[in-house]
Design a protein around this motif. Structure first.
Motif, short mmCIF file in Angstrom:
data_model
loop_
_atom_site.label_atom_id
_atom_site.label_comp_id
_atom_site.label_asym_id
_atom_site.label_seq_id
_atom_site.Cartn_x
_atom_site.Cartn_y
_atom_site.Cartn_z
N ALA A 138 0.67 -1.16 0.15
CA ALA A 138 -0.10 0.02 0.05
C ALA A 138 0.99 1.32 -0.21
O ALA A 138 0.62 2.07 -0.85
N ILE A 139 1.93 1.23 0.79
CA ILE A 139 2.76 2.51 0.91
C ILE A 139 3.45 2.61 -0.40
O ILE A 139 3.40 3.76 -1.09
N CYS A 140 3.85 1.71 -1.14
CA CYS A 140 4.33 1.54 -2.48
C CYS A 140 3.61 1.99 -3.57
O CYS A 140 3.77 2.94 -4.25
N GLY A 141 2.63 1.25 -3.59
CA GLY A 141 1.71 1.65 -4.94
C GLY A 141 0.73 2.91 -4.69
O GLY A 141 0.62 3.56 -5.60
N LEU A 142 0.28 3.02 -3.25
CA LEU A 142 -0.55 4.28 -3.40
C LEU A 142 0.29 5.38 -3.00
O LEU A 142 0.05 6.59 -3.71
N GLY A 143 1.39 5.34 -2.50
CA GLY A 143 2.27 6.48 -2.42
C GLY A 143 2.90 7.16 -3.65
O GLY A 143 2.54 8.06 -4.08
N ALA A 144 3.14 6.00 -4.55
CA ALA A 144 3.62 6.26 -5.81
C ALA A 144 2.57 6.86 -6.74
O ALA A 144 2.49 7.68 -7.68
N THR A 145 1.11 6.46 -6.62
CA THR A 145 0.09 6.96 -7.25
C THR A 145 -0.22 8.21 -6.66
O THR A 145 -0.63 8.95 -7.80
N PHE A 146 -0.11 8.74 -5.85
CA PHE A 146 -0.33 10.18 -5.10
C PHE A 146 0.83 11.07 -5.60
O PHE A 146 0.59 12.23 -6.14
N ALA A 147 1.90 10.41 -5.84
CA ALA A 147 3.23 11.15 -6.29
C ALA A 147 3.29 11.56 -7.64
O ALA A 147 3.57 12.36 -8.11
N SER A 148 2.62 10.70 -8.50
CA SER A 148 2.87 10.70 -10.02
C SER A 148 2.40 12.16 -10.32
O SER A 148 2.84 12.78 -11.35
N PRO A 149 0.95 12.24 -10.08
CA PRO A 149 0.53 13.70 -10.67
C PRO A 149 1.15 14.81 -10.31
O PRO A 149 1.43 16.10 -11.11
N ILE A 150 1.69 15.00 -9.09
CA ILE A 150 2.49 15.96 -8.52
C ILE A 150 3.75 16.19 -9.36
O ILE A 150 4.15 17.15 -9.89
N ILE A 151 4.42 14.96 -9.70
CA ILE A 151 5.60 15.16 -10.40
C ILE A 151 5.29 15.68 -12.07
O ILE A 151 5.92 16.75 -12.49
N MET A 152 4.27 15.25 -12.51
CA MET A 152 3.82 15.56 -13.97
C MET A 152 3.39 16.84 -13.75
O MET A 152 3.68 17.62 -14.85
N LYS A 153 2.77 17.51 -12.68
CA LYS A 153 2.37 18.99 -12.82
C LYS A 153 3.66 20.03 -12.77
O LYS A 153 3.55 21.34 -13.10
N SER A 154 5.01 19.29 -12.32
CA SER A 154 5.89 20.23 -12.11
C SER A 154 6.90 20.54 -13.33
O SER A 154 7.40 21.49 -13.54
N ALA A 155 6.27 19.99 -14.69
CA ALA A 155 6.93 20.31 -15.84
C ALA A 155 6.53 21.65 -16.36
O ALA A 155 5.29 22.22 -16.40
N ARG A 156 7.45 22.47 -16.62
CA ARG A 156 7.26 24.13 -17.01
C ARG A 156 7.76 24.21 -18.38
O ARG A 156 7.39 25.35 -19.09
N ASN A 157 8.42 23.58 -18.88
CA ASN A 157 8.86 23.61 -20.32
C ASN A 157 9.07 22.21 -21.02
O ASN A 157 8.82 21.26 -20.34
N VAL A 158 9.65 22.20 -22.13
CA VAL A 158 9.73 20.80 -22.89
C VAL A 158 10.62 19.91 -22.09
O VAL A 158 10.64 18.88 -21.81
N LYS A 159 11.99 20.46 -21.90
CA LYS A 159 12.95 19.71 -21.21
C LYS A 159 12.52 19.10 -19.86
O LYS A 159 12.68 17.92 -19.41
N SER A 160 11.92 20.03 -18.87
CA SER A 160 11.51 19.62 -17.49
C SER A 160 10.28 18.58 -17.84
O SER A 160 10.20 17.52 -17.11
N ALA A 161 9.51 18.61 -18.83
CA ALA A 161 8.37 17.73 -19.13
C ALA A 161 8.97 16.28 -19.37
O ALA A 161 8.62 15.32 -19.04
N PHE A 162 9.97 16.32 -20.10
CA PHE A 162 10.57 14.98 -20.43
C PHE A 162 11.22 14.46 -19.30
O PHE A 162 11.09 13.13 -19.19
#
Length: 151
Positions: free
Chosen positions: A16-40
């Motif tokens: 649960a820690i691995c699966g749910l934690g990663a699931t919660f973290a993923s959108p936050i990481i994706m939202k951090s992209a500000r330009n093409v390089k950071s999106a990659f």
């Protein structure tokens, strides 16, 4: 049998820690992209996190089912059955819909000219928000049921 059940419970919690934690973290990481390089970069990091989420999710499911086979009364409790239903409801979102959007976003990035995020990329990212919020809601409800076992 008690040591087996406790070992499975430990695996279940770690899953649960691995699966749910990663699931919660993923959108936050994706939202951090500000330009093409950071999106990659965000997509590359997210790919690694998705592996952790998949492994944790599989451990969560298998350990939960094995614990119920050890203690079959779990199959008659409302919180357990509801938890399985909620888990099944999240899977099409996290295993099919969100990865499909992510692949489309990567294709757009690969064709991008310049460093600004293409508008098509941003449009697809915005389409994932309701799916992400739905996933968050279902997962919080799932954790609530497993911790408090209300019925």
């Amino acid at each position: 049998m008690d040591i087996l059940f406790k070992t499975l419970l430990l695996l279940h919690i770690l899953g649960a820690i691995c699966g749910l934690g990663a699931t919660f973290a993923s959108p936050i990481i994706m939202k951090s992209a500000r330009n093409v390089k950071s999106a990659f970069t965000a997509h590359m990091v997210n790919e690694k996190i998705e592996k952790l989420a998949k492994i944790g999710s599989i451990i969560l499911l298998v350990s939960g089912l094995v614990m119920a086979f050890i203690h079959p009364y779990l199959f008659t409790t409302g919180w357990y059955i509801t938890s399985i239903v909620l888990y099944i409801m999240t899977q099409p979102i996290v295993a099919y819909l969100l990865p499909r959007y992510e692949r489309a976003m990567l294709e757009i990035l690969e064709q991008a000219n310049g460093e600004d995020l293409p508008s098509e990329y941003i449009q697809i990212a915005n389409k994932t928000k309701p799916l992400t919020l739905t996933t968050y809601f279902l997962l919080v409800l799932l954790v609530f049921l497993m911790v408090f076992k209300p019925f």
